[in-house]
Write a protein that holds these residues in place. Structure first.
Motif, short mmCIF file in Angstrom:
data_model
loop_
_atom_site.label_atom_id
_atom_site.label_comp_id
_atom_site.label_asym_id
_atom_site.label_seq_id
_atom_site.Cartn_x
_atom_site.Cartn_y
_atom_site.Cartn_z
N ILE A 169 -37.21 -21.07 22.98
CA ILE A 169 -37.73 -20.66 24.28
C ILE A 169 -39.25 -20.75 24.17
O ILE A 169 -39.83 -20.39 23.14
CB ILE A 169 -37.24 -19.26 24.70
N VAL A 170 -39.87 -21.31 25.22
CA VAL A 170 -41.33 -21.48 25.22
C VAL A 170 -41.91 -20.38 26.09
O VAL A 170 -41.67 -20.34 27.31
CB VAL A 170 -41.73 -22.87 25.76
N CYS A 171 -42.64 -19.48 25.47
CA CYS A 171 -43.20 -18.36 26.23
C CYS A 171 -44.17 -18.92 27.29
O CYS A 171 -45.05 -19.71 26.97
CB CYS A 171 -43.93 -17.39 25.30
N PRO A 172 -44.01 -18.49 28.55
CA PRO A 172 -44.87 -19.04 29.60
C PRO A 172 -46.33 -18.60 29.49
O PRO A 172 -47.21 -19.23 30.07
CB PRO A 172 -44.23 -18.54 30.90
N LYS A 173 -46.59 -17.56 28.71
CA LYS A 173 -47.96 -17.02 28.67
C LYS A 173 -48.90 -17.90 27.84
O LYS A 173 -49.97 -18.29 28.32
CB LYS A 173 -47.93 -15.59 28.15
N HIS A 174 -48.55 -18.18 26.59
CA HIS A 174 -49.43 -19.01 25.75
C HIS A 174 -48.67 -20.14 25.08
O HIS A 174 -49.15 -20.73 24.11
CB HIS A 174 -50.11 -18.16 24.67
N LYS A 175 -47.45 -20.37 25.53
CA LYS A 175 -46.62 -21.53 25.08
C LYS A 175 -46.15 -21.46 23.63
O LYS A 175 -45.85 -22.49 23.03
CB LYS A 175 -47.38 -22.85 25.32
N TYR A 176 -46.10 -20.28 23.06
CA TYR A 176 -45.52 -20.18 21.72
C TYR A 176 -44.04 -20.54 21.79
O TYR A 176 -43.37 -20.23 22.77
CB TYR A 176 -45.65 -18.75 21.18
N LYS A 177 -43.55 -21.18 20.72
CA LYS A 177 -42.16 -21.62 20.68
C LYS A 177 -41.38 -20.72 19.71
O LYS A 177 -41.76 -20.58 18.56
CB LYS A 177 -42.10 -23.08 20.23
N ILE A 178 -40.29 -20.15 20.21
CA ILE A 178 -39.51 -19.18 19.43
C ILE A 178 -38.06 -19.65 19.40
O ILE A 178 -37.44 -19.85 20.46
CB ILE A 178 -39.60 -17.78 20.08
N SER A 179 -37.51 -19.83 18.21
CA SER A 179 -36.12 -20.31 18.12
C SER A 179 -35.16 -19.23 18.63
O SER A 179 -35.32 -18.04 18.32
CB SER A 179 -35.78 -20.74 16.70
N LEU A 180 -34.18 -19.68 19.40
CA LEU A 180 -33.23 -18.74 19.99
C LEU A 180 -32.31 -18.14 18.95
O LEU A 180 -31.92 -16.98 19.04
CB LEU A 180 -32.39 -19.45 21.06
N ALA A 181 -31.94 -18.91 17.96
CA ALA A 181 -30.95 -18.45 16.99
C ALA A 181 -31.53 -17.44 16.00
O ALA A 181 -30.85 -16.51 15.59
CB ALA A 181 -30.35 -19.64 16.24
N GLU A 182 -32.80 -17.64 15.62
CA GLU A 182 -33.35 -16.82 14.54
C GLU A 182 -34.60 -16.01 14.90
O GLU A 182 -35.00 -15.16 14.14
CB GLU A 182 -33.69 -17.72 13.35
#
Ligand code: FES
Length: 154
Positions: A75-88
């Protein structure tokens, strides 16, 4: 998992979060479980649950795009575009190390930054079991005073 008869309570630690068909329709649902704000997501025939507020600065993950990066659905956070894996809950980023003999752009990991939770389904009922991993995870900071106090102690 055992079937849940009418009127029976789910096993300890399991939180009923909705009917499968409703959660699929909604795609993204907000729940508060044991005082913790959770985002329940349905994407490509899978359910995911993670802390609702982005670990970086509390951004609204429910509005983030979902894309695959480095073979990981994020998921790409809309605030500063950090990318966070959904599974982990791993935070990944793409960069170039200028000290490499041949600098090339590649993916790096910052490690697990967002707390993720377990989703299970029985007969159309969907449940979340909260992660009780004892170590501090950055997204804990946005889940009330206890998380803030833990970060201060570090
Ligand atoms: Fe999510 Fe900054 S708040 S990337």
């Amino acid at each position: 998992m055992e079937d849940r008869g009418e009127g029976e309570e789910p096993a300890a630690g399991l939180h009923f979060v909705g009917m499968k068909e409703d959660l699929i329709k909604a795609k993204r649902s907000f729940r508060t479980l044991e005082g913790r704000d959770i985002l329940v997501l349905y994407h490509q025939e899978m359910f995911y649950a993670l802390d609702f507020h982005c670990y970086h600065a509390g951004g609204p993950l429910q509005n983030g795009d979902i894309e695959e990066f480095d073979g990981k659905l994020c998921i790409v956070c809309p605030k500063h575009k950090y990318k966070i894996s959904l599974a982990e809950g791993e935070s990944i980023y793409r960069a170039t190390n200028p000290y490499d003999p041949v600098p090339t752009t590649r993916w790096y990991s910052k490690g697990i930054k967002q707390r993720v939770h377990t989703v299970t389904e029985t007969d159309g009922d969907v449940y979340v079991t909260l992660s009780h991993m004892s170590r501090f995870i950055e997204s804990d900071y946005f889940q009330g005073e206890k998380g803030k106090a833990e970060r201060e102690r570090m």
